[in-house]
Design a protein around this motif. Structure first.
Motif, PDB file in Angstrom:
ATOM      1  N   GLY A  49       0.762  -1.217  -0.062  1.00  0.00           N
ATOM      2  CA  GLY A  49       0.101  -0.078   0.012  1.00  0.00           C
ATOM      3  C   GLY A  49       0.807   1.206  -0.104  1.00  0.00           C
ATOM      4  O   GLY A  49       0.252   2.378  -0.236  1.00  0.00           O
ATOM      5  N   PHE A  54       1.855   9.935   3.892  1.00  0.00           N
ATOM      6  CA  PHE A  54       0.995   9.074   4.420  1.00  0.00           C
ATOM      7  C   PHE A  54       1.469   8.558   5.727  1.00  0.00           C
ATOM      8  O   PHE A  54       2.446   8.163   5.706  1.00  0.00           O
ATOM      9  N   LYS A  67      -5.010   4.793   7.055  1.00  0.00           N
ATOM     10  CA  LYS A  67      -4.262   5.515   6.335  1.00  0.00           C
ATOM     11  C   LYS A  67      -4.789   6.920   6.392  1.00  0.00           C
ATOM     12  O   LYS A  67      -5.733   7.158   6.268  1.00  0.00           O
ATOM     13  N   TYR A  99      -3.608  11.101   5.442  1.00  0.00           N
ATOM     14  CA  TYR A  99      -2.800  11.874   4.676  1.00  0.00           C
ATOM     15  C   TYR A  99      -2.615  13.045   5.521  1.00  0.00           C
ATOM     16  O   TYR A  99      -3.479  13.681   5.969  1.00  0.00           O
TER      17      TYR A  99
END
Lengths: 363, 383
Positions: B263, B288, B302, B304
């Protein structure tokens, strides 16, 4: 026990949607029945529902409907399939006609036509989309490696070279790129290593190093390295069309510095790439030249076009393509100058992992 | 600010000099900085906890200042100068009792007592130090390593000579020297061993208790420099990340890859495993924060965070516990609740399994009938 005939029927008709509806109806009914004693009942209904769902996969192994692909005779199968297709097409046309008639009947009141679905307008939400009012991103961009150019401190000076011993189209491609980018110098590679070229470029005040890679006489890759301290982007080049191969092309471009159009570079990564391209050209375009270089991003492919425009009258504008044209696709963005072994990558295209979703775009 | 900072369980330092806190439960990220005084000079290079209760975060920036951030108050409470810009950025921060241990890129390892601007101890660990880490068991032991600068383990009580110095690897089959380049290191908790990862994509295990000064285990992973490493709670494995954004779980007993975490898009700068839970947090150039589960290697969270991230710090309390640093009691309660919840789940599952069993005979009959019907249908179709 009440439900058994239902499930029985369902399996034969095989309409999964209708089954769903029934399930929903039952769920809707459930709260009405609720009473202190009714809890046990309702749970019983639930169980039966679950049982129904369980019995389904067993039945799915036996397709109850007739299917064309089960016919063993090839000619007959083909015939049946053609018939099937024709019928489908007929139905579709009828539906279309009907809709058109309805629209005409309604006249002005007709509902607006639906926007066709494309994978761009169904794009998956990307949280890295840059908000122009974001302070943090603005600060990040104001202090990055390109800030010297965007503050007007440096003028771009580009060195264009190729992989070792270029042949055929690659040489011409480089020459034509040099006419597009002002203040560009084409040099032969002479078998030099990029890591040794870069310090010399920095010493001679170059701000870009562009290396075109060649495979079987066709340009197929481009390394674009911003100097003196990065970043470095690696692109795949495809569909290169040189000036000679273009139809209805204008006269050769002049030496004026062109205007630059950057389309659709909207994510954080896209912004970095957009800035990388913008910094290739001088900041003040000479409008006398009426030349425009366009970098258009669509579905992560960057299309480059070079045009000359003319205002025919107050409303009409004519454009004329000057060439060359090519398409770029980003492979990686590396922090610092070119160092494929020990460099740190800001972004790497990971195939089958990143492009698993067709509606997800990176730029 | 205070109520925000209490929520955060993950702390990150960014290249733009912003300290970021992330609350995993609320899926929110907060910036803790003065937005008018942003500058690249304050780029965060190292983070560590300022006290055992984890109410303070020490933030080491490039220009040589260490700032203290209080998670209770949600603001910077203190700032002290530990070395100048000449030392390069911090490669590690550690707390040894009340004293602060810092190490710069040019290899000056300093110990600072409280309330004194002069270092109590200064020693040189060689040039180009990439990382300094403290032993979790013996608090006065630190290890350093860098480019062309092998692993050294120091006892801060006896600063004259290092306790252990790694020897260079054996020359290769062409009799060429194989240089050192330690990018990150960690002490293995239950033993004296130290695990390092190098810029030449190797993972080495050194054992100071044995007479051998060369690594006792060498594992290679990928073909790009390994930049970060972290030890999960269980021991026997190590998580490493490289410049292409590949993270792998390596087995330290056999030296094989156990699995990869997917990922990531860009190079890894910081990795940390949770001290008790099987999760690992990673951050890097792709801006990230990602939290992976180590058990099934799935991506759990996850986030940002808008700037390139340099380092990550996890709170030792439960990641999902957003109630602040109130104490361990709270997290225990949560755990109990969770267990209770699981029991309920199991109960319901048993019930579900039992009841269809009673009616299996009926079901089978039904199915048989269906089969017959469908066969009949098919025959019709073929006719």
């Amino acid at each position: 026990i009440q439900n058994t005939p239902l499930s029985y029927k369902m399996d034969i008709t095989e309409v999964p949607v209708s089954q769903d509806n029934k399930g929903k109806k039952k769920k809707n009914k459930k709260p009405k029945k609720k009473s202190p004693e009714g809890n046990a009942e309702s749970s019983g209904v639930e169980k039966e529902e679950e049982k129904m769902e369980k019995s389904e996969p067993g039945a799915a192994a036996f397709p109850p409907t007739f299917s064309v692909s089960e016919i063993k005779n090839k000619q007959r199968r083909h015939l049946m399939f053609m018939k099937f297709k024709q019928e489908k097409r007929k139905q579709k046309m009828q539906l279309k006609k009907k809709k058109k008639k309805e629209r005409e009947a309604l006249g002005d009141k007709a509902p607006p036509k639906e926007v066709p679905k494309t994978i761009e307008n169904q794009r998956v939400f990307d949280e890295t989309m840059v908000d122009p009012e974001d302070e943090e991103v603005a600060f990040d961009e104001a202090t990055d490696e390109f800030s010297a150019y965007f503050n007007g401190l440096t003028n771009p000076k580009v060195l264009i070279t190729t992989s070792d011993r270029p042949r055929g189209r690659t040489v011409r491609f480089c020459e034509q790129l040099a006419t597009v980018i002002p203040n560009a110098h084409v040099y032969y590679r002479r078998g030099l290593a990029l890591k040794r070229v870069i310090p010399q470029c920095v010493a001679r005040n170059f701000t870009y190093l562009m290396v075109i890679n060649e495979d079987r006489k066709m340009p197929n890759g481009m390394v674009l390295c911003h100097l003196p301290d990065g970043p470095t982007a690696h692109f795949k080049i495809s569909s290169v069309r040189l000036r000679k191969e273009m139809k209805r092309r204008g006269k050769d471009p002049t030496e004026h510095s062109p205007e630059v159009i950057l389309n659709n570079f909207s994510t954080r990564l896209g912004h970095s790439i957009g800035r990388l391209f913008a910094a290739l050209f001088p900041q003040d375009p000479q409008f006398v030249g009426r030349q425009v270089a366009t970098f258009h991003n669509q579905r992560d492919f960057i299309f480059f076009r070079f045009h000359r425009y003319i205002f025919k009258n107050e409303k009409k504008v004519g454009i004329q393509e000057l060439g060359p044209r090519f398409t770029l696709k980003l492979r990686s963005l590396q922090k610092g100058t070119f160092d494929s072994k020990f460099g740190e990558y800001e972004w790497v295209l990971k195939r089958h992992e990143m492009d698993a979703c067709r509606r997800k775009f990176q730029l | 600010m205070a109520d925000r900072s209490r929520l955060c369980t993950v702390w990150l330092g960014s290249e733009t000099g912003i300290l970021k806190g992330v609350s995993v439960t609320r899926k929110q990220a907060f910036n803790f900085c003065n937005t008018s005084h942003l500058s690249r000079d304050q780029e965060v290079r190292a983070l560590c906890w300022g006290d055992p209760a984890e109410s303070e975060v020490l933030v080491g920036s490039v220009d040589g200042t260490v700032k203290t951030f209080s998670t209770e108050k949600g603001q910077f409470t203190d700032s002290r100068r530990c070395g100048g810009p000449a030392d390069g950025g911090f490669t590690g921060l550690a707390l040894c009792g009340a004293a602060l241990v810092t190490c710069g890129e040019c290899g000056t390892l300093r110990v600072w007592r409280e309330d004194s601007s002069e270092p109590a101890l200064e020693l040189s660990a060689g040039n180009n130090v990439c990382r300094m880490r403290q032993s979790p068991v013996h608090r006065d032991r630190v290890a350093t390593g860098g480019k062309d600068n092998g692993l050294k383990i120091w006892d801060l009580q006896k600063p004259d000579a290092p306790l252990f110095t790694a020897k260079n690897l054996r020359d290769d089959w062409l009799d060429l020297r194989r240089p050192h380049w330690v990018r990150d290191l960690a002490f293995i908790p239950d033993s004296d061993k130290v695990v390092t990862c190098t810029g030449y994509h190797q993972v080495h295990v050194f054992d100071p208790s044995s007479p051998q000064r060369r690594p006792v285990l060498e594992v290679e992973y990928g073909e790009y420099p390994l930049t970060a490493l972290s030890l999960p709670a269980g021991g026997s494995t190590v998580v490493v990340g490289n410049t292409h954004g590949q993270i792998a779980l390596l087995d330290l007993r056999k030296g094989v890859v156990r699995g990869c975490l997917k990922g990531l898009a860009g190079g890894v700068r910081g990795l940390q495993c949770h001290p008790t839970l099987p999760v690992v947090a990673s951050c890097g150039l792709d801006r990230f924060l990602r939290i992976h589960s180590l058990e099934d290697r799935t991506l759990l969270h996850k986030v940002y965070l808008k700037s390139r991230l340099n380092c990550v710090l996890l709170a030792s309390r439960d990641l999902e516990d957003g109630r602040g640093a109130a104490g361990e009691g709270g997290s225990q309660e949560v755990k109990e609740e969770e267990e209770g919840g699981e029991d309920e789940v199991w109960d319901t599952m048993e019930r579900v399994e039992e009841k269809p069993k009673r009616k299996t005979t009926e079901e089978e009959e039904e199915e048989l009938q269906k089969k017959k019907k469908s066969k009949k249908k098919r025959k019709k179709g073929q006719d």
